[in-house]
Each structure stands twice: as structure tokens, then as C-alpha cells.
Design an enzyme around this catalytic site. Structure first.
Site, mmCIF file in Angstrom:
data_model
loop_
_atom_site.group_PDB
_atom_site.id
_atom_site.type_symbol
_atom_site.label_atom_id
_atom_site.label_comp_id
_atom_site.label_asym_id
_atom_site.label_seq_id
_atom_site.Cartn_x
_atom_site.Cartn_y
_atom_site.Cartn_z
ATOM 1 N N SER A 1 72.414 49.827 35.888
ATOM 2 C CA SER A 1 72.960 49.349 34.546
ATOM 3 C C SER A 1 72.415 47.932 34.297
ATOM 4 O O SER A 1 72.504 47.185 35.651
ATOM 5 C CB SER A 1 74.317 49.647 34.565
ATOM 6 O OG SER A 1 75.090 48.708 33.476
ATOM 7 N N TYR B 1 82.798 49.764 38.255
ATOM 8 C CA TYR B 1 81.655 50.337 37.686
ATOM 9 C C TYR B 1 80.552 49.137 38.149
ATOM 10 O O TYR B 1 79.357 49.609 38.622
ATOM 11 C CB TYR B 1 81.626 50.302 36.381
ATOM 12 C CG TYR B 1 80.518 50.696 35.597
ATOM 13 C CD1 TYR B 1 80.218 51.906 35.563
ATOM 14 C CD2 TYR B 1 79.454 49.899 35.139
ATOM 15 C CE1 TYR B 1 78.769 52.360 34.844
ATOM 16 C CE2 TYR B 1 78.251 50.030 34.326
ATOM 17 C CZ TYR B 1 78.039 51.588 34.585
ATOM 18 O OH TYR B 1 76.843 51.897 33.826
#
Length: 263
Positions: free
Chosen positions: A147, A160
Site C-alpha cells: 500500500s 495497517y
């Protein structure tokens, strides 16, 4: 199109929706043989639709339920690929989750859940795929899903961001370790993509506008644009590429606040 992918066996975790679905369908268009992992039985209807799409495009496909945090389930995915299609050439570790929690309120349970899926799950997928490739002397490709938040800090998503930072260095370490065997390990780092996980946020015009302001190219990405990265990385066109993080983010990691001369 990438002729080198025709007939290759590709395992995709979290393949029932979003990026996983787009990648599965694109590999199908390349006439690959696709193993679609899904998490729960209620996703089977969606998977059947993806299988039909792939087979109509000239590929072959099968589905298998499994939890990427469980070693035995990852092993079953690899075995299923071998039993169904005779081999495994590409592993796409796509399954992932996120949830917003202020860091001071983040429970150990929430931390462990995200780390287990996003980092440990990808490690297990890497390990089992590489072990299979080594045993069968396959010069295969492993693609991890990272990401932009391996690079960009993200308040309220510390678990995350930590998981994706881990994916980056895990990818680079494995790439270095197994390059002598011809096994390539790379990752894709998407930015803001129009997937079901983002649907609620993007349905709010103000929130969507705020996200777009962070993207120099000025639009939310499509899952198909990430799938295009995956098939390239898996193909022979990327035969000299390993240890790469391929950012597909419309320029989000390029300090967009400076685009108009700010700062």
C-alpha cells in the site's frame, strides 16, 4: 497481452472481490489457470461468477475457501493448485483488512487481527509458494500486496501501516534470498482505488473530494489498473525485476501538497 502467462498457474488470495477479483479476471484474459481463494462460504456465489468470466475469456479457474492466517489453509491452496492444474507458477498474496481506530484505543486483538492477515498471512503465502517452487525447480513469481502506507504515515491506522511497512521489507528480503534460484518476489503498492472496501468513504462527496486532492493525477484508481501491474510483474516482460515495490497511486507518494508550488 502477455503470451508468457498462457497456461501458467496463478494462486490469488482474497480473490472474490475488489483487487483480487480484478486480478483473477485479468489473469484469465491472459489465458492463465487461476486458483481463487476466498474467505467465507457466502462469497462462493461471487467466485462462481469470476470463474465463469475467466473461462469465457479462454482461461481456466477454480475456487478454494481458506483463511490466510492458518498454515494448513495456505498449504491446501498450494495443494489444490497442484492437484487441479498440475503446478503453480505465480502466487499473489492479496488478502488484507483494515479498520480505523485511534492508536490510544487500539486493542491488542485488533492489532493482532490486522497484522495476522496482512503480514503473517502474506509471509505464509510467500513461504509455501517459494518452498513449492524450490522443490519443483520452478522459476516463479511471488507478488505481495502492499500500500502507499508502507511509505505514507496514516494516523488511526497504525496497525495497517505497520503491516504494510513489514510487507515491503519482507518482499525485499525474500527477493534477495531467492534471486539465485530464479524466483522473483515483488510487491504492488496501490493508492486510493475504487473497491468495495472504500465504497462507503467514496460515496460521501466531500470525503471523496478530499482524497482526490491527494492524488496528482486527479482521480480514484480502478482495480483493473492494479491488475495490469500484476500481470506485468508475473510475465516474462518483468524477468529481470525483483525486490521492487511498484507504486500504482496516481502520484500520491510524490508529495502532492507541493504540486501547486506550496511549501
Amino acid at each position: 497481452m502477455y503470451p508468457s502467462l498462457e497456461g501458467k498457474v496463478v494462486v490469488i488470495t482474497g480473490g472474490s472481490t475488489g483487487l483480487g477479483k480484478a486480478m483473477a479476471e485479468r489473469f484469465g484474459k491472459e489465458k492463465a489457470k487461476v486458483v481463487i481463494n476466498y474467505y467465507s462460504e457466502d462469497q462462493m456465489k461471487e467466485v462462481k461468477g469470476i470463474i465463469e468470466t475467466i473461462e469465457n475469456a479462454g482461461g481456466r479457474a477454480t475456487g478454494i475457501q481458506g483463511d490466510v492466517t492458518k498454515e494448513e489453509d495456505i498449504k491446501r491452496m498450494i495443494s489444490h493448485a497442484m492437484e487441479t492444474f498440475g503446478s503453480m507458477d505465480v502466487m499473489v498474496n492479496n488478502a488484507g483488512i483494515e479498520n480505523e481506530v485511534p492508536s490510544e484505543d487500539l486493542t491488542l486483538e485488533d492489532w493482532n487481527k490486522v497484522i495476522s492477515t496482512n503480514l503473517t498471512g502474506q509471509f505464509l503465502g510467500c513461504r509455501e509458494a517459494i518452498d513449492y517452487m524450490l522443490e519443483h525447480k520452478i522459476k516463479g513469481s511471488v507478488i505481495n500486496m502492499s500500500s502507499v502506507h508502507q511509505e505514507i504515515p496514516w494516523p488511526h491506522f497504525v496497525h495497517y501501516a505497520a503491516s504494510k511497512g513489514g510487507v515491503k521489507l519482507m518482499t525485499e528480503t525474500l527477493a534477495l534470498e531467492f534471486a539465485p534460484h530464479g524466483i522473483r518476489v515483488n510487491c504492488i503498492a496501490p493508492g486510493a482505488i475504487d473497491t468495495p472496501i472504500n465504497a462507503e468513504k467514496f460515496s460521501d462527496p466531500e470525503l471523496k473530494k478530499g482524497v482526490i486532492e491527494l492524488i496528482p493525477m486527479g482521480y480514484i484508481g480502478k482495480p483493473e489498473e492494479i491488475a495490469a501491474c500484476a500481470v506485468w510483474l508475473a510475465s516474462s516482460e518483468a524477468s529481470y525485476v525483483t525486490g521492487l515495490t511498484l507504486f500504482a497511486d496516481g502520484g500520491m507518494t510524490q508529495y502532492p501538497g507541493f504540486q501547486a508550488g506550496k511549501g
